[in-house]
Design a protein around this motif. Structure first.
Motif, PDB file in Angstrom:
ATOM      1  N   ASP A 185       4.477   7.329   9.266  1.00 26.32           N
ATOM      2  CA  ASP A 185       5.746   6.657   8.960  1.00 26.32           C
ATOM      3  C   ASP A 185       6.522   6.297  10.224  1.00 26.32           C
ATOM      4  N   LEU A 186       6.357   7.079  11.285  1.00 29.91           N
ATOM      5  CA  LEU A 186       7.001   6.755  12.554  1.00 29.91           C
ATOM      6  C   LEU A 186       6.489   5.420  13.083  1.00 29.91           C
ATOM      7  N   VAL A 187       5.184   5.220  13.023  1.00 35.91           N
ATOM      8  CA  VAL A 187       4.599   3.961  13.473  1.00 35.91           C
ATOM      9  C   VAL A 187       5.125   2.798  12.632  1.00 35.91           C
ATOM     10  N   VAL A 188       5.098   2.953  11.301  1.00 37.85           N
ATOM     11  CA  VAL A 188       5.528   1.866  10.415  1.00 37.85           C
ATOM     12  C   VAL A 188       6.997   1.536  10.638  1.00 37.85           C
ATOM     13  N   SER A 189       7.837   2.555  10.755  1.00 38.59           N
ATOM     14  CA  SER A 189       9.279   2.324  10.901  1.00 38.59           C
ATOM     15  C   SER A 189       9.621   1.620  12.207  1.00 38.59           C
ATOM     16  N   LYS A 190       8.803   1.814  13.238  1.00 42.98           N
ATOM     17  CA  LYS A 190       9.048   1.177  14.532  1.00 42.98           C
ATOM     18  C   LYS A 190       8.191  -0.068  14.747  1.00 42.98           C
ATOM     19  N   SER A 191       7.405  -0.429  13.740  1.00 42.34           N
ATOM     20  CA  SER A 191       6.473  -1.549  13.900  1.00 42.34           C
ATOM     21  C   SER A 191       7.187  -2.893  13.830  1.00 42.34           C
ATOM     22  N   LYS A 192       6.474  -3.935  14.256  1.00 41.81           N
ATOM     23  CA  LYS A 192       7.021  -5.284  14.184  1.00 41.81           C
ATOM     24  C   LYS A 192       6.429  -6.091  13.036  1.00 41.81           C
ATOM     25  N   ASN A 193       5.484  -5.491  12.301  1.00 41.26           N
ATOM     26  CA  ASN A 193       4.878  -6.236  11.198  1.00 41.26           C
ATOM     27  C   ASN A 193       4.697  -5.413   9.930  1.00 41.26           C
ATOM     28  N   GLY A 194       5.189  -4.171   9.922  1.00 41.02           N
ATOM     29  CA  GLY A 194       5.097  -3.347   8.725  1.00 41.02           C
ATOM     30  C   GLY A 194       6.421  -3.314   7.982  1.00 41.02           C
ATOM     31  N   ASN A 195       6.391  -2.842   6.731  1.00 37.41           N
ATOM     32  CA  ASN A 195       7.618  -2.670   5.952  1.00 37.41           C
ATOM     33  C   ASN A 195       7.435  -1.488   5.007  1.00 37.41           C
ATOM     34  N   PHE A 196       8.353  -1.305   4.069  1.00 39.96           N
ATOM     35  CA  PHE A 196       8.297  -0.080   3.274  1.00 39.96           C
ATOM     36  C   PHE A 196       7.043   0.024   2.407  1.00 39.96           C
ATOM     37  N   LEU A 197       6.365  -1.096   2.157  1.00 41.26           N
ATOM     38  CA  LEU A 197       5.101  -1.045   1.421  1.00 41.26           C
ATOM     39  C   LEU A 197       4.069  -0.190   2.150  1.00 41.26           C
ATOM     40  N   HIS A 198       4.205  -0.085   3.461  1.00 39.11           N
ATOM     41  CA  HIS A 198       3.218   0.618   4.272  1.00 39.11           C
ATOM     42  C   HIS A 198       3.617   2.065   4.570  1.00 39.11           C
ATOM     43  N   LEU A 199       4.780   2.483   4.084  1.00 39.08           N
ATOM     44  CA  LEU A 199       5.186   3.872   4.237  1.00 39.08           C
ATOM     45  C   LEU A 199       4.377   4.758   3.301  1.00 39.08           C
ATOM     46  N   VAL A 200       4.195   6.009   3.680  1.00 37.32           N
ATOM     47  CA  VAL A 200       3.369   6.933   2.913  1.00 37.32           C
ATOM     48  C   VAL A 200       3.842   7.041   1.467  1.00 37.32           C
ATOM     49  N   ASP A 201       5.161   7.127   1.253  1.00 36.10           N
ATOM     50  CA  ASP A 201       5.685   7.306  -0.102  1.00 36.10           C
ATOM     51  C   ASP A 201       5.400   6.119  -1.007  1.00 36.10           C
ATOM     52  N   TYR A 202       5.100   4.958  -0.436  1.00 38.58           N
ATOM     53  CA  TYR A 202       4.762   3.813  -1.284  1.00 38.58           C
ATOM     54  C   TYR A 202       3.264   3.749  -1.557  1.00 38.58           C
ATOM     55  N   TRP A 203       2.478   3.582  -0.516  1.00 40.95           N
ATOM     56  CA  TRP A 203       1.071   3.267  -0.766  1.00 40.95           C
ATOM     57  C   TRP A 203       0.243   4.442  -1.276  1.00 40.95           C
ATOM     58  N   THR A 204       0.775   5.665  -1.180  1.00 35.32           N
ATOM     59  CA  THR A 204       0.010   6.807  -1.705  1.00 35.32           C
ATOM     60  C   THR A 204       0.375   7.152  -3.144  1.00 35.32           C
ATOM     61  N   TYR A 205       1.232   6.353  -3.797  1.00 33.91           N
ATOM     62  CA  TYR A 205       1.579   6.672  -5.184  1.00 33.91           C
ATOM     63  C   TYR A 205       0.342   6.573  -6.086  1.00 33.91           C
ATOM     64  N   HIS A 206      -0.649   5.764  -5.683  1.00 36.09           N
ATOM     65  CA  HIS A 206      -1.893   5.668  -6.454  1.00 36.09           C
ATOM     66  C   HIS A 206      -3.088   6.076  -5.585  1.00 36.09           C
ATOM     67  N   TYR A 207      -2.830   7.076  -4.762  1.00 36.39           N
ATOM     68  CA  TYR A 207      -3.819   7.540  -3.778  1.00 36.39           C
ATOM     69  C   TYR A 207      -5.129   7.950  -4.433  1.00 36.39           C
ATOM     70  N   ASP A 208      -5.031   8.525  -5.637  1.00 35.20           N
ATOM     71  CA  ASP A 208      -6.227   9.038  -6.298  1.00 35.20           C
ATOM     72  C   ASP A 208      -7.150   7.933  -6.801  1.00 35.20           C
ATOM     73  N   ARG A 209      -6.698   6.689  -6.799  1.00 31.63           N
ATOM     74  CA  ARG A 209      -7.534   5.578  -7.282  1.00 31.63           C
ATOM     75  C   ARG A 209      -8.543   5.108  -6.238  1.00 31.63           C
ATOM     76  N   PHE A 210      -8.310   5.463  -4.994  1.00 27.50           N
ATOM     77  CA  PHE A 210      -9.104   4.892  -3.907  1.00 27.50           C
ATOM     78  C   PHE A 210      -9.751   5.985  -3.055  1.00 27.50           C
ATOM     79  N   GLU A 211     -10.876   5.623  -2.450  1.00 23.59           N
ATOM     80  CA  GLU A 211     -11.510   6.481  -1.457  1.00 23.59           C
ATOM     81  C   GLU A 211     -10.923   6.093  -0.097  1.00 23.59           C
ATOM     82  N   ASP A 212      -9.950   6.866   0.331  1.00 24.22           N
ATOM     83  CA  ASP A 212      -9.175   6.456   1.506  1.00 24.22           C
ATOM     84  C   ASP A 212      -9.977   6.557   2.795  1.00 24.22           C
ATOM     85  N   HIS A 213      -9.851   5.523   3.630  1.00 19.71           N
ATOM     86  CA  HIS A 213     -10.458   5.510   4.964  1.00 19.71           C
ATOM     87  C   HIS A 213      -9.443   4.994   5.993  1.00 19.71           C
TER      88      HIS A 213
END
Length: 314
Positions: free
Chosen positions: A16-44
């Motif tokens: 989240d530190l990287v995303v919050s300071k990034s120039k091309n990320g937004n809240f969609l890329h924060l852990v609390d957003y994209w991991t809401y359906h974490y169990d659906r995917f084989e994360d890499h």
């Protein structure tokens, strides 16, 4: 010098530190957003470190033997800040490709982040993947209003539709009735043999986590919900998700009234108003009626590009 570390819950803060300071990320890329359906995917997913400092993240999942960046997100290529320049981004992307090749991955699908979501020019990654041999394999067309320029005139059809809604007594409000809205959305999509990507529980969960970023706007006629859309507030961009209208809503122009309200009164202080894509079948089918409605408000085309790199046959 470059260290690639597989994402795990213990690295949430670094991510989240990287995303919050990034120039091309937004809240969609924060852990609390994209991991809401974490169990659906084989994360890499990967976090990239340089001298023990997290400098970039790469949201990714594995589908069959393909790496997708990330299947659960509309767009999510390499996310990084202003400190990384072209040469370093090249090195990072080369390291990522080498890692997945060594793991026996067959191919990588890269979902580039459209420029309107950049806080600062951020296309170092596109140059890097071009040199690595990635090829464009899909292009969706989105519709966007640029508030910094003089807008194309709203079409007479859209103006008449809004006037009809006003005359019919349609009212617009921000709402928390995700259940009622989801029911309407489900009914609309069922006519096309489709269903919402998010369940009502997921919508309510995401809204609870990002109340200041995710808003629901609805239109009512005689107190009945007849149209609605969810808006993601992504920095300088207001982006609509799930435009939905009942038959009555279409008859009285309710959805057009919502859109006009959002464009003229709620989000006119942003740089962009994004309506989302109007394409299907990997971009090869254009929904002409849908895009005509969006263009009628002055929106024009922005492409969402997808790239592929074949690592090995199989």
């Amino acid at each position: 010098m470059i260290e690639l570390v597989s994402f795990s819950e213990s690295l949430n803060k670094d991510w989240d530190l990287v995303v919050s300071k990034s120039k091309n990320g937004n809240f969609l890329h924060l852990v609390d957003y994209w991991t809401y359906h974490y169990d659906r995917f084989e994360d890499h997913s990967l976090i990239i470190y340089i001298k023990n400092k997290p400098v970039a993240v790469f949201p990714a999942c594995k589908v069959d033997n393909t790496i997708v960046s990330h299947q659960g997100l509309t767009y999510s290529g390499l996310i990084y800040g202003n400190d990384l320049k072209v040469e370093m981004v090249e090195d990072i992307m080369s390291s990522i490709v080498s890692k997945y090749r060594e793991e026996g991955i067959n191919r990588i699908l890269y979902k580039a982040i459209p420029y309107i979501f950049h806080k600062y020019p951020s296309q170092e990654d596109l140059y890097a993947i071009y040199k690595l041999g990635f090829k464009l394999y899909r292009r969706d067309v989105s519709t966007v209003i640029d508030f910094r320029e003089d807008l194309p005139k709203t079409s007479s059809l859209r103006k008449r539709s809004v006037k009809k809604a006003i005359k019919s007594g349609v009212t617009i409000e921000e709402s928390s009735d995700f259940e009622g809205y989801h029911l309407l959305l489900t009914e609309v999509l069922s006519k096309f043999k489709a269903s919402p990507v998010h369940s009502v529980d997921e919508l309510e969960l995401l809204h609870s986590r990002f109340k200041e970023k995710i808003k629901l706007y609805v239109a009512k006629h005689d107190e009945k919900l007849v149209a609605g859309t969810i808006v993601y507030e992504l920095g300088d961009v207001a982006h609509t998700q799930y435009l939905a209208s009942s038959e009555l809503g279409r008859e009285v122009g309710a959805l057009d009234m919502i859109l006009m309200h959002l464009i003229e009164k709620v989000y006119s202080d942003r740089k962009y108003f994004s309506f989302g894509i109007s394409t299907e079948d990997n971009g090869m089918f254009l929904n002409k009626g849908l895009i005509s409605q969006k263009e009628g408000f002055g929106g024009r085309a922005v492409c969402h590009d997808f790239y592929e790199l074949v690592l090995q046959d199989g």
